[in-house]
Design a protein around this motif. Structure first.
Motif, PDB file in Angstrom:
ATOM      1  N   VAL A  77     -79.097   5.668 -13.785  1.00 40.06           N
ATOM      2  CA  VAL A  77     -78.950   6.136 -12.406  1.00 40.06           C
ATOM      3  C   VAL A  77     -77.794   5.375 -11.773  1.00 40.06           C
ATOM      4  N   TYR A  78     -76.806   6.116 -11.277  1.00 41.41           N
ATOM      5  CA  TYR A  78     -75.618   5.506 -10.686  1.00 41.41           C
ATOM      6  C   TYR A  78     -75.755   5.362  -9.172  1.00 41.41           C
ATOM      7  N   GLN A  79     -74.840   4.569  -8.601  1.00 38.92           N
ATOM      8  CA  GLN A  79     -74.770   4.432  -7.139  1.00 38.92           C
ATOM      9  C   GLN A  79     -74.596   5.799  -6.485  1.00 38.92           C
ATOM     10  N   ASP A  80     -73.677   6.593  -7.003  1.00 39.09           N
ATOM     11  CA  ASP A  80     -73.494   7.984  -6.570  1.00 39.09           C
ATOM     12  C   ASP A  80     -74.161   8.856  -7.615  1.00 39.09           C
ATOM     13  N   GLN A 123     -87.417  22.007  -2.135  1.00 29.67           N
ATOM     14  CA  GLN A 123     -86.636  23.251  -2.074  1.00 29.67           C
ATOM     15  C   GLN A 123     -85.248  23.050  -1.469  1.00 29.67           C
ATOM     16  N   ARG A 124     -84.908  21.820  -1.143  1.00 29.42           N
ATOM     17  CA  ARG A 124     -83.588  21.562  -0.565  1.00 29.42           C
ATOM     18  C   ARG A 124     -82.541  21.347  -1.649  1.00 29.42           C
ATOM     19  N   LYS A 125     -81.276  21.506  -1.277  1.00 33.88           N
ATOM     20  CA  LYS A 125     -80.157  21.247  -2.179  1.00 33.88           C
ATOM     21  C   LYS A 125     -79.698  19.792  -2.003  1.00 33.88           C
ATOM     22  N   PRO A 126     -79.112  19.199  -3.020  1.00 30.56           N
ATOM     23  CA  PRO A 126     -78.688  17.789  -2.947  1.00 30.56           C
ATOM     24  C   PRO A 126     -77.779  17.474  -1.759  1.00 30.56           C
ATOM     25  N   GLU A 127     -76.936  18.418  -1.362  1.00 30.17           N
ATOM     26  CA  GLU A 127     -75.986  18.149  -0.285  1.00 30.17           C
ATOM     27  C   GLU A 127     -76.670  17.915   1.061  1.00 30.17           C
ATOM     28  N   THR A 128     -77.928  18.323   1.182  1.00 35.60           N
ATOM     29  CA  THR A 128     -78.651  18.158   2.444  1.00 35.60           C
ATOM     30  C   THR A 128     -79.446  16.849   2.493  1.00 35.60           C
ATOM     31  N   LEU A 129     -79.424  16.082   1.419  1.00 35.16           N
ATOM     32  CA  LEU A 129     -80.253  14.878   1.331  1.00 35.16           C
ATOM     33  C   LEU A 129     -79.533  13.652   1.880  1.00 35.16           C
ATOM     34  N   SER A 130     -80.295  12.736   2.442  1.00 32.92           N
ATOM     35  CA  SER A 130     -79.743  11.430   2.809  1.00 32.92           C
ATOM     36  C   SER A 130     -79.543  10.605   1.537  1.00 32.92           C
ATOM     37  N   GLY A 131     -78.880   9.445   1.679  1.00 30.92           N
ATOM     38  CA  GLY A 131     -78.655   8.600   0.511  1.00 30.92           C
ATOM     39  C   GLY A 131     -79.955   8.151  -0.147  1.00 30.92           C
ATOM     40  N   LEU A 156     -78.612   0.885  -4.782  1.00 33.04           N
ATOM     41  CA  LEU A 156     -78.881   0.721  -3.354  1.00 33.04           C
ATOM     42  C   LEU A 156     -77.627   0.443  -2.532  1.00 33.04           C
ATOM     43  N   ALA A 157     -76.476   0.396  -3.195  1.00 33.53           N
ATOM     44  CA  ALA A 157     -75.259  -0.103  -2.535  1.00 33.53           C
ATOM     45  C   ALA A 157     -74.834   0.735  -1.334  1.00 33.53           C
ATOM     46  N   ALA A 158     -75.050   2.047  -1.380  1.00 37.59           N
ATOM     47  CA  ALA A 158     -74.544   2.925  -0.317  1.00 37.59           C
ATOM     48  C   ALA A 158     -75.595   3.229   0.752  1.00 37.59           C
ATOM     49  N   LEU A 159     -76.745   2.556   0.691  1.00 41.78           N
ATOM     50  CA  LEU A 159     -77.846   2.891   1.593  1.00 41.78           C
ATOM     51  C   LEU A 159     -77.873   1.997   2.823  1.00 41.78           C
ATOM     52  N   ASP A 160     -78.448   2.524   3.922  1.00 45.12           N
ATOM     53  CA  ASP A 160     -78.649   1.698   5.111  1.00 45.12           C
ATOM     54  C   ASP A 160     -79.807   0.732   4.859  1.00 45.12           C
ATOM     55  N   SER A 161     -79.975  -0.247   5.742  1.00 43.40           N
ATOM     56  CA  SER A 161     -80.951  -1.314   5.510  1.00 43.40           C
ATOM     57  C   SER A 161     -82.379  -0.788   5.392  1.00 43.40           C
ATOM     58  N   LYS A 162     -82.751   0.211   6.198  1.00 40.86           N
ATOM     59  CA  LYS A 162     -84.111   0.767   6.134  1.00 40.86           C
ATOM     60  C   LYS A 162     -84.343   1.447   4.786  1.00 40.86           C
ATOM     61  N   SER A 163     -83.372   2.255   4.349  1.00 40.62           N
ATOM     62  CA  SER A 163     -83.503   2.941   3.061  1.00 40.62           C
ATOM     63  C   SER A 163     -83.533   1.951   1.909  1.00 40.62           C
ATOM     64  N   LYS A 164     -82.726   0.877   2.011  1.00 37.74           N
ATOM     65  CA  LYS A 164     -82.744  -0.141   0.970  1.00 37.74           C
ATOM     66  C   LYS A 164     -84.128  -0.760   0.833  1.00 37.74           C
ATOM     67  N   SER A 165     -84.730  -1.103   1.964  1.00 42.87           N
ATOM     68  CA  SER A 165     -86.050  -1.720   1.944  1.00 42.87           C
ATOM     69  C   SER A 165     -87.085  -0.787   1.318  1.00 42.87           C
ATOM     70  N   ILE A 181     -86.862  -2.070 -16.308  1.00 36.21           N
ATOM     71  CA  ILE A 181     -85.682  -1.755 -15.509  1.00 36.21           C
ATOM     72  C   ILE A 181     -84.592  -2.804 -15.738  1.00 36.21           C
ATOM     73  N   ILE A 182     -83.372  -2.305 -15.981  1.00 37.49           N
ATOM     74  CA  ILE A 182     -82.173  -3.147 -15.981  1.00 37.49           C
ATOM     75  C   ILE A 182     -81.306  -2.650 -14.839  1.00 37.49           C
ATOM     76  N   HIS A 183     -81.013  -3.522 -13.914  1.00 37.14           N
ATOM     77  CA  HIS A 183     -80.427  -3.155 -12.618  1.00 37.14           C
ATOM     78  C   HIS A 183     -79.210  -4.040 -12.388  1.00 37.14           C
ATOM     79  N   VAL A 184     -78.030  -3.430 -12.235  1.00 34.53           N
ATOM     80  CA  VAL A 184     -76.836  -4.240 -11.957  1.00 34.53           C
ATOM     81  C   VAL A 184     -76.485  -4.136 -10.481  1.00 34.53           C
ATOM     82  N   THR A 185     -76.046  -5.263  -9.913  1.00 33.84           N
ATOM     83  CA  THR A 185     -75.753  -5.303  -8.488  1.00 33.84           C
ATOM     84  C   THR A 185     -74.840  -6.490  -8.180  1.00 33.84           C
TER      85      THR A 185
END
Length: 348
Positions: A77-80, A123-131, A156-165, A181-185
């Motif tokens: 899973v990538y940042q984008d 039922q939503r498309k990816p373009e309508t989703l938040s980060g 989590l790099a592109a997310l706001d603080s609430k979404s990160k939490s 999980i192997i997670h790079v940051t």
């Protein structure tokens, strides 16, 4: 579960150098490092997107160094995240199930979506989703693929603080459910919050692998020391002083008396800024270390001011506003810095 032995990889001018580590089933292994040190290349070599130039990778007891990603049963899973833009959320999660010829696709998609909190926007498309929503769907699709090891590249790099939490909480839940999980940051707070084991990466090499407590309480790289707010960090050599209970620490441009029971040899030294005093003349008293130097920087701190003094090496002292005024501290002024031998923290 996963083992890397002497993995080296060269892409253009950049290379990974003799990477060795082992991840057990259920671990949450965070690889921490600045941008451009090779974290993503390492993940992609584990996933099978890039083949190493030397070394071996073992997964679930099997040597997989040359196997394709489809044969490894890992999810990346990538940042984008790379959701299919023309498909709905439901269809994105269902995609690996269809590829594997699974039955009861609707039931499994719903189960994966509910597990990550994505059931409300199937039922939503990816373009309508938040980060944050986008990353939840990516994790749901990884769950649908029925892989038990997730490779996360700055998720989590592109997310706001609430979404990160919220996503951190979700990742901990997924890890507790049995997913390795192997997670790079580049964010040390993510490592503290999530990791059961941390690897510090610098210039294409893993320089320190240990528990989060060990990595952050005994940093072995300037990168980590700066991350956690350690202002005075030195790597050097320690030697016993004959007929004394003190030892001498030597690094480039500096020799320090220390009170420690650490064995002689190569060591690390840290010194808290509040343990250092600044004076116009050498202090009398219990301090065993006195250095004359020149102030090269003054910066406001949360409390008081940080005074950087060049004594051959750079030392940062913390002083109050009153002391700064009384001593008339300014850039370019010559001063004495003083601290006790017992103030030095020494470790190997």
């Amino acid at each position: 579960m996963l083992k890397l032995e002497n993995i080296s990889l060269k892409v253009g001018e950049f290379e990974l150098k003799n990477i060795n580590f082992e991840v057990e089933r259920g671990d949450y292994f965070v690889i921490l490092g600045l941008s451009g040190v090779g974290k993503s290349l390492l993940l992609e070599s584990i996933a099978g997107l890039i083949n190493p130039t030397s070394g071996e990778i073992f997964l679930r007891g099997e040597e997989i160094t040359s196997k394709k990603i489809q044969e490894r049963k890992v999810s990346i899973v990538y940042q984008d995240a790379d959701l299919f833009p023309h498909l709905t959320v439901f269809e994105n999660i269902a995609y690996p199930l269809k590829c594997n010829g699974e039955k009861n696709i609707k039931e499994k998609v719903l189960a994966c979506a509910e597990m990550v909190g994505a059931a409300e926007f199937l039922q939503r498309k990816p373009e309508t989703l938040s980060g944050g929503e986008y990353q939840r769907v990516s994790l749901a699709r990884s769950l649908a693929a029925d892989n038990d090891i997730f490779l996360l590249d700055e998720p989590l790099a592109a997310l706001d603080s609430k979404s990160k939490s919220e996503l951190r909480m979700l990742l901990r839940q997924l890890n507790r459910s049995g997913i390795t999980i192997i997670h790079v940051t580049h964010d040390y707070e993510e490592a503290i919050s999530l990791a059961t084991k941390v690897g510090v990466m610098e210039k294409g090499a893993l320089v320190h692998i240990a528990s989060p407590e060990e990595v952050f309480s005994h940093p072995k790289s300037e990168f980590v020391a700066h991350f956690i707010g350690t202002k005075n960090f030195f790597k050097g050599n320690l030697k016993t002083i004959p007929q004394s209970d003190l030892k001498e620490f030597s690094a480039t441009g500096i020799n320090i008396f220390c009170l420690t029971d650490v064995e002689d040899g190569e060591v690390f030294l840290t010194l808290q800024p509040e343990e250092i005093s600044i004076s116009s003349e050498t202090e009398k008293g219990s301090s065993r270390n006195h250095f004359k130097g020149k102030i090269i920087d003054i910066a406001p701190a949360k409390v008081g001011f940080e005074i950087t003094v060049s004594i051959g090496a750079e030392l940062i002292a913390l002083v109050s506003g009153d002391s700064k005024g009384e001593l008339r501290l300014e850039i370019g002024k010559e001063v004495w810095v003083n601290f006790k031998a017992s103030s030095c923290k020494i470790y190997k």
